[in-house]
Design a protein around this motif. Structure first.
Motif, PDB file in Angstrom:
ATOM      1  N   ASP A 197       0.943  -1.216   0.136  1.00 52.84           N
ATOM      2  CA  ASP A 197      -0.032  -0.037  -0.243  1.00 52.84           C
ATOM      3  C   ASP A 197       0.694   1.233  -0.137  1.00 52.84           C
ATOM      4  OD1 ASP A 197       1.110  -0.035   2.856  1.00 52.84           O
ATOM      5  OD2 ASP A 197      -0.223  -0.638   3.121  1.00 52.84           O
ATOM      6  N   ALA A 198      -0.080   2.629   0.214  1.00 53.93           N
ATOM      7  CA  ALA A 198       0.748   3.818   0.030  1.00 53.93           C
ATOM      8  C   ALA A 198       0.057   4.796   0.717  1.00 53.93           C
ATOM      9  CB  ALA A 198       0.483   4.334  -1.468  1.00 53.93           C
ATOM     10  N   LYS A 199       0.603   5.249   1.814  1.00 50.77           N
ATOM     11  CA  LYS A 199       0.655   5.885   3.365  1.00 50.77           C
ATOM     12  C   LYS A 199       0.640   7.082   2.911  1.00 50.77           C
ATOM     13  CE  LYS A 199      -0.244   2.243   5.380  1.00 50.77           C
ATOM     14  NZ  LYS A 199      -0.358   1.672   7.595  1.00 50.77           N
ATOM     15  N   LEU A 200      -0.028   8.396   3.474  1.00 57.33           N
ATOM     16  CA  LEU A 200       0.015   9.832   2.954  1.00 57.33           C
ATOM     17  C   LEU A 200      -0.543  10.296   4.504  1.00 57.33           C
ATOM     18  CD1 LEU A 200       0.660  12.831   2.947  1.00 57.33           C
ATOM     19  CD2 LEU A 200      -1.556  13.057   1.396  1.00 57.33           C
ATOM     20  N   GLY A 201       0.260  10.923   5.393  1.00 53.45           N
ATOM     21  CA  GLY A 201      -0.022  11.389   7.273  1.00 53.45           C
ATOM     22  C   GLY A 201       0.591  12.435   7.372  1.00 53.45           C
ATOM     23  N   VAL A 202      -0.557  13.127   8.377  1.00 53.05           N
ATOM     24  CA  VAL A 202       0.317  14.281   9.217  1.00 53.05           C
ATOM     25  C   VAL A 202      -0.321  14.324  10.800  1.00 53.05           C
ATOM     26  CG1 VAL A 202      -0.541  16.994   9.065  1.00 53.05           C
ATOM     27  CG2 VAL A 202      -0.874  15.265   6.830  1.00 53.05           C
ATOM     28  N   SER A 203       1.266  14.423  11.187  1.00 46.57           N
ATOM     29  CA  SER A 203       0.881  14.576  12.707  1.00 46.57           C
ATOM     30  C   SER A 203       0.773  15.844  13.067  1.00 46.57           C
ATOM     31  CB  SER A 203       2.009  13.811  13.351  1.00 46.57           C
ATOM     32  OG  SER A 203       2.233  12.145  12.983  1.00 46.57           O
ATOM     33  N   LEU A 204       0.367  16.427  14.082  1.00 46.13           N
ATOM     34  CA  LEU A 204       0.525  17.859  14.478  1.00 46.13           C
ATOM     35  C   LEU A 204       1.549  18.075  15.567  1.00 46.13           C
ATOM     36  CD1 LEU A 204      -3.736  19.327  14.983  1.00 46.13           C
ATOM     37  CD2 LEU A 204      -1.822  19.072  13.002  1.00 46.13           C
ATOM     38  N   PHE A 205       1.711  16.899  16.052  1.00 46.32           N
ATOM     39  CA  PHE A 205       3.228  16.885  17.227  1.00 46.32           C
ATOM     40  C   PHE A 205       3.940  16.281  17.664  1.00 46.32           C
ATOM     41  CE2 PHE A 205      -0.820  20.279  18.954  1.00 46.32           C
ATOM     42  CZ  PHE A 205       0.212  20.923  18.831  1.00 46.32           C
ATOM     43  N   VAL A 206       5.430  15.932  17.689  1.00 45.38           N
ATOM     44  CA  VAL A 206       5.821  15.153  17.469  1.00 45.38           C
ATOM     45  C   VAL A 206       7.021  15.220  17.973  1.00 45.38           C
ATOM     46  CG1 VAL A 206       7.043  13.282  16.203  1.00 45.38           C
ATOM     47  CG2 VAL A 206       4.610  13.975  15.017  1.00 45.38           C
ATOM     48  N   LYS A 207       7.456  13.919  18.660  1.00 43.43           N
ATOM     49  CA  LYS A 207       8.807  14.231  19.533  1.00 43.43           C
ATOM     50  C   LYS A 207       8.800  13.101  18.785  1.00 43.43           C
ATOM     51  CE  LYS A 207      10.173  17.796  21.363  1.00 43.43           C
ATOM     52  NZ  LYS A 207      10.718  18.775  21.402  1.00 43.43           N
ATOM     53  N   ASP A 208       9.979  12.154  18.239  1.00 39.32           N
ATOM     54  CA  ASP A 208      10.204  10.677  17.455  1.00 39.32           C
ATOM     55  C   ASP A 208      11.344  10.585  18.196  1.00 39.32           C
ATOM     56  OD1 ASP A 208      11.210   8.895  16.379  1.00 39.32           O
ATOM     57  OD2 ASP A 208       9.660   9.348  14.435  1.00 39.32           O
ATOM     58  N   PRO A 209      11.854   9.311  19.751  1.00 34.89           N
ATOM     59  CA  PRO A 209      12.867   9.953  19.954  1.00 34.89           C
ATOM     60  C   PRO A 209      14.167   8.772  18.646  1.00 34.89           C
ATOM     61  CG  PRO A 209      11.281   7.465  20.297  1.00 34.89           C
ATOM     62  CD  PRO A 209      10.591   8.312  19.156  1.00 34.89           C
ATOM     63  N   LEU A 210      13.467   8.496  17.286  1.00 32.65           N
ATOM     64  CA  LEU A 210      14.817   8.129  16.446  1.00 32.65           C
ATOM     65  C   LEU A 210      15.219   9.494  15.998  1.00 32.65           C
ATOM     66  CD1 LEU A 210      13.261   5.153  14.879  1.00 32.65           C
ATOM     67  CD2 LEU A 210      14.356   5.004  16.850  1.00 32.65           C
ATOM     68  N   ASN A 211      14.887  10.598  16.371  1.00 33.12           N
ATOM     69  CA  ASN A 211      15.042  11.631  15.723  1.00 33.12           C
ATOM     70  C   ASN A 211      16.294  12.661  16.339  1.00 33.12           C
ATOM     71  OD1 ASN A 211      13.312  11.264  13.309  1.00 33.12           O
ATOM     72  ND2 ASN A 211      12.187  13.535  14.631  1.00 33.12           N
ATOM     73  N   THR A 212      17.354  13.357  15.991  1.00 31.49           N
ATOM     74  CA  THR A 212      18.361  13.631  15.790  1.00 31.49           C
ATOM     75  C   THR A 212      18.278  14.634  17.172  1.00 31.49           C
ATOM     76  OG1 THR A 212      19.754  13.440  14.121  1.00 31.49           O
ATOM     77  CG2 THR A 212      20.378  14.887  15.499  1.00 31.49           C
ATOM     78  N   TYR A 213      18.245  14.687  18.426  1.00 31.47           N
ATOM     79  CA  TYR A 213      18.594  15.778  19.455  1.00 31.47           C
ATOM     80  C   TYR A 213      16.903  15.464  19.850  1.00 31.47           C
ATOM     81  CZ  TYR A 213      22.367  18.313  17.270  1.00 31.47           C
ATOM     82  OH  TYR A 213      23.609  18.160  16.559  1.00 31.47           O
TER      83      TYR A 213
END
Length: 646
Positions: A453-469
């Motif tokens: 499948d293909a997906k399109l998503g939007v998140s208003l507020f994200v703090k992803d533990p994989l992101n830098t810093y």
């Protein structure tokens, strides 16, 4: 109060009848950009309500009224006055009438009142700005005894997120002032000696917040905060009170961004903060919050655009994202960034640097609260251990101020007087921690193309533990919606909606005894059911477990989960295991989830995510999954995703 004032029309009433269209902006008065307020001898005009000097023309007054700085001083945005309290505006004293406020009328009224001491002292920022724009118009603010020191250095402070209270999950913003001539104390060294310097703790802070009744329950707070039923404003208090709340009670790290402003803009901002205390505003938790209002002051003193944000939401982090990303050909807007670790961060970082023998004795005392636990140490080691335990007991008192804690602290202090002087603890540094503003922005758009499948998503507020810093041990997401297109069924549907997703991993191997060891997570929303494939199935999942941090960039965890939903039997239980690794701009996560519903075989889903940062606000991910006994994920599938943060 003023000299050489100015207007080439016959009466103020004639001004008010004039149209307000005029050129958008005028330049600063030549040669006065960095000039402080000039204190002139007072000259009283013969006719204080009619100005006849030809030095300023009507067109120039209209230009001044449309100048962005003048409208920022008035909190006038998008052709609307935003202050809702009475008596903030001279021409519209009642809050109900502010919808018809005209910046031109307010400018004329301000000039008209220049000889009134009460008005002059109430609006020092307005009069300072006018004296800067009109060389012949000078004011004497020396007679205003209640004004702050206009030359104080101004900082914005980012307070880290606090997952124990969803209202604080986005972080917080404070405005802080300090004597520009006083050197910064070393916050790390001062902290281990019992706190920041007295000068720093007594500096002023301005906190924007809603006025909430003391007996308001959480549900009403959330609803009223979302829909603007509270009013809010800036309150001024000493920094030690904010430090007690955020650093000591809630154990939140802070970062102080010292602004790089010239003399005039420093004075203007200090006086604007003074004026802002008189104003009340509508409060909206998602948009017109502490971040929006505190960030708005930057627009007064620079061309940074902190409030012109796409979308009806605004996280406090966004202010500092803009600060970090701001580009100016002249000078940077940030003079310095200072890390202020929480009391908990300081203790943990200090403890791991102590000799193993001292650590063992400290933990024995924490477990037994018996001073004899230190008896096997040398006098020098006892002094070091006792110094640490006094700070540790202060930390406990900030969490739970009981007579027992205070009695133990008193006994430790008595013991310390019997031991030789020692300064070892004060020499142990707290490692600097990069500001989360160096990470991506908090709103996310993601596109993924997969084998099924293909997906399109939007998140208003994200703090992803994989992101830098970002913190590897915390996950936070709010208001996320994902649309999916199934290749086989040729169907587009909402596959996932997340209202709130929070996770906190605590280190079960934390060497300092008495620290939190229980990890937890909470997730609510609606999704495609893993067993039946039913769309839009509402659910709530809660989990508790344990985690272990191998270092700052690697952790593992396990959770026991319980989920409630609207499908058959209305409940599932499950097991979740995870491993996260980060290395500069790369990260990986391996997770395994087992979910059991009484009427179905256990569903298993293993996911490997590989992340590569492309730029500050863009990353690419490869996601591989293997499912067993799930509705549509049996076997192996793969997808590639692009995440953009804005």
């Amino acid at each position: 109060m003023y000299t050489g004032v100015i207007v080439a029309v016959h009466t103020l009433a004639a001004h008010a009848a004039m149209p307000s269209e005029a050129p958008r902006q005028i330049s600063d008065a030549a040669g006065t950009k960095n000039a402080p307020v000039v204190m002139h001898e007072r000259i009283v005009p013969e006719a204080p309500t009619v100005y006849t000097s030809p030095s300023v023309h009507e067109q120039q007054l209209h230009s001044l009224a449309t100048h962005p700085q003048w409208q920022h001083l008035l909190f006038y945005k998008n052709n609307k006055a935003e202050v809702i309290s009475d008596n903030f505006y001279l021409t519209q004293p009642k809050a109900q009438s502010t919808k018809s406020l005209r910046p031109y009328d307010e400018l004329v009224a301000t000039l008209q009142a220049a000889n009134d001491k009460a008005t002059l002292c109430r609006y020092p920022a307005r009069y300072l700005w006018l004296s800067h724009q009109l060389p012949d118009f000078q004011v004497d603010l020396a007679a205003c005894s209640d004004l702050p020191n206009a030359n104080q250095q101004v900082s914005l402070m980012l307070v880290s997120s606090y997952l124990k209270n969803p209202a604080s999950s986005f972080g917080h913003v404070l405005v802080k002032t300090r004597d520009a001539k006083a050197p910064f104390s070393d916050s790390h060294q001062a902290a281990v000696q019992g706190g920041l310097s007295s000068e720093d703790l007594l500096n002023d802070t301005y906190n924007f917040g809603a006025r909430i009744p003391s007996n308001e329950n959480g549900v009403m707070y959330a609803l009223k905060g979302l829909f603007g039923f509270y009013d809010a404003g800036f309150s001024k208090t000493e920094f030690f009170k904010q430090d007690a709340v955020y650093s000591k009670n809630e154990q939140r790290d802070m970062w102080e961004y010292v602004l790089n402003l010239d003399t005039f803009h420093t004075q203007l901002l200090n006086y604007h903060l003074y004026e802002a205390q008189q104003a009340r505003f509508d409060y909206y938790f998602i948009k017109q919050n502490c971040g929006y209002r505190s960030g708005e002051i930057l627009e007064l003193v620079s061309d940074i655009k902190t409030t012109e944000r796409l979308g009806a939401w605004y996280a406090p982090d966004y202010v500092f994202d803009q600060l970090v990303e701001y580009q100016n050909s002249d000078e940077p807007l940030i003079a310095a960034v200072r890390y202020l670790p929480s009391e908990q961060t300081q203790l943990r970082a200090t403890f791991v640097q102590l000799p193993k023998k001292v650590q063992t004795a400290i933990n024995a005392f924490i477990d037994s609260e018996d001073i004899s636990a230190l008896a096997a140490l040398s006098e020098k080691e006892q002094a070091l251990a006792t110094d640490f335990l006094i700070l540790h007991r202060n930390y406990k008192i900030s969490q739970d101020d009981t007579s027992e804690h205070r009695a133990i602290k008193k006994a430790l202090l008595s013991q310390r007087f019997l031991l030789p002087a020692d300064n070892t603890l004060a020499t142990l540094p707290v490692p600097d921690k990069p500001s989360p503003a160096l990470s991506n922005k908090t709103t996310q758009t993601k596109v993924s193309i997969g084998s099924n499948d293909a997906k399109l998503g939007v998140s208003l507020f994200v703090k992803d533990p994989l992101n830098t810093y970002t913190d590897i041990d915390k996950r936070f997401e709010a208001i996320q919606l994902t649309l999916g297109y199934d290749y086989d069924d040729n169907d587009v549907a909402v596959t996932d909606f997340v209202f709130l997703d929070m996770q906190q991993i605590e280190d079960v191997a934390q060497p300092l005894h008495g620290e939190p060891k229980l990890s937890w997570q909470l997730k609510t929303g609606a999704r495609e059911d893993i067993f039946t494939g039913a769309h839009h199935s509402p659910y709530a999942t809660a989990g508790i477990g344990a985690g272990i941090k191998f270092d700052d960039d690697m952790l593992g965890y396990g959770m026991l989960n319980t989920a409630v939903h609207d499908q058959e039997l209305h409940a599932d239980v499950g097991l979740e295991l995870g491993l996260r690794v980060k290395a500069q701009d790369r990260a990986a996560e391996l997770s395994y989830q087992l979910t059991k519903r009484a009427s179905h075989p256990a569903a298993q889903l293993t996911t490997l995510t590989l992340r590569q940062q492309l730029s500050k606000n863009n990353d690419a991910r490869l996601i591989m999954t293997h499912g067993e006994d799930t509705y549509d994920s049996d076997g192996v599938s793969a997808s590639a995703a692009w995440h953009h943060y804005w």
